[in-house]
Design an enzyme around this catalytic site. Structure first.
Site, short mmCIF file in Angstrom:
data_model
loop_
_atom_site.label_atom_id
_atom_site.label_comp_id
_atom_site.label_asym_id
_atom_site.label_seq_id
_atom_site.Cartn_x
_atom_site.Cartn_y
_atom_site.Cartn_z
N HIS A 50 -3.08 -5.55 1.62
CA HIS A 50 -2.38 -5.56 2.62
C HIS A 50 -2.77 -6.82 3.22
O HIS A 50 -3.36 -8.03 4.31
CB HIS A 50 -3.60 -4.47 3.96
CG HIS A 50 -3.49 -3.57 4.40
ND1 HIS A 50 -2.58 -2.85 4.61
CD2 HIS A 50 -3.86 -2.82 2.92
CE1 HIS A 50 -2.45 -1.29 4.52
NE2 HIS A 50 -2.91 -1.07 3.40
N CYS A 91 0.88 -1.59 0.43
CA CYS A 91 0.13 -0.22 -0.31
C CYS A 91 1.10 0.88 -0.19
O CYS A 91 1.95 1.22 -0.98
CB CYS A 91 -1.36 -0.14 1.27
SG CYS A 91 -2.60 0.35 0.94
N GLU A 104 -1.30 -8.68 5.45
CA GLU A 104 -0.63 -8.82 6.88
C GLU A 104 -2.58 -8.48 7.05
O GLU A 104 -2.46 -8.93 9.41
CB GLU A 104 0.07 -7.36 7.43
CG GLU A 104 -0.74 -6.18 7.60
CD GLU A 104 -1.21 -5.31 6.52
OE1 GLU A 104 -0.42 -5.68 5.30
OE2 GLU A 104 -0.88 -4.36 6.22
N1 GLN Z 1 -3.62 6.40 0.72
C1 GLN Z 1 -2.48 6.01 1.65
C2 GLN Z 1 -0.94 6.74 1.21
O1 GLN Z 1 -1.26 7.60 0.06
C3 GLN Z 1 -1.96 4.47 1.15
C4 GLN Z 1 -2.86 3.96 2.30
C5 GLN Z 1 -2.36 2.54 2.79
O2 GLN Z 1 -1.27 2.12 3.35
N2 GLN Z 1 -3.52 1.96 3.73
O3 GLN Z 1 -0.21 7.13 1.02
#
Ligand code: GLN
Length: 186
Positions: free
Chosen positions: A168, A85, A170
């Site tokens: 994610h 992410c 995890e």
């Molecule tokens: N929206 C976040 C970002 O741009 C990432 C979201 C997340 O890691 N769950 O940094």
């Protein structure tokens, strides 16, 4: 003894520590998982995970702690690095992977959602993935392999020892993805 590090400047660190420990147990790998943030700690790792969180905050702290250079050194030494992410965004921002990313790409009404994905690299069983304000990979350069798509958009890719994951892993009990990541160790 293998040392796996979870970058712990900001984001969902403890979930990754727990999940990675489980994967190591499943694989009978001797070693442990550490929350790391200083250059000295990062230097010694056999693999590093950059977790989800807020990419702008993590990037700022990375520079403050002077840990960005160590992460680049790890990548050069072919140590496996996975970004999930926000961590995926950082793999791009730090110039480690040849990908262009778009933040919060699924829009407001789909800020968080769960889907079953087909990720053949992980086997035939569907992979249940949790997306939270997830990014997508808009462009991939030479040497970048697309491992999964959702809605015709790239959400998982690999470039040698580097693995970018928009969701994610995890937050589920399925350790296949992290086991695959650990298999990238030379
Ligand atoms: N929206 C976040 C970002 O741009 C990432 C979201 C997340 O890691 N769950 O940094």
């Amino acid at each position: 003894m293998i040392k796996i590090g979870i970058l712990s400047l900001q984001g969902d660190v403890s979930e990754h520590v727990h999940h990675t420990r489980q994967a190591m147990k499943d694989l009978s790998i001797r070693g442990d998982v550490y929350a790391v943030k200083n250059p000295d700690e990062v230097r010694e790792l056999d693999a590093l995970i950059i977790p989800g969180g807020e990419s702008t905050t993590i990037l700022k702290l990375l520079k403050e702690y002077g840990v960005d250079r160590e992460i680049k050194n790890l990548a050069k030494k072919k140590v496996p690095i996975m970004g999930t992410c926000a961590g995926l965004i950082l793999l791009s921002n730090l110039g480690l992977m040849d990908i262009a990313v778009s933040r919060n790409a699924f829009g407001r009404q789909r800020e968080s959602f769960e889907v079953d994905l087909k990720i053949l690299r992980l086997g035939k069983e569907p992979y249940h993935a949790v997306f939270i304000r997830a990014p997508v990979i808009e462009k991939t350069g030479k040497g970048v392999e697309v491992l999964a798509e959702y809605d015709n958009r790239v959400i998982m890719a690999q470039q040698g020892n580097l693995l970018a994951v928009a969701f994610h892993p995890e937050l589920t009990s399925d350790t296949r993805l992290i086991r695959y990541f650990l298999s990238l160790r030379k």
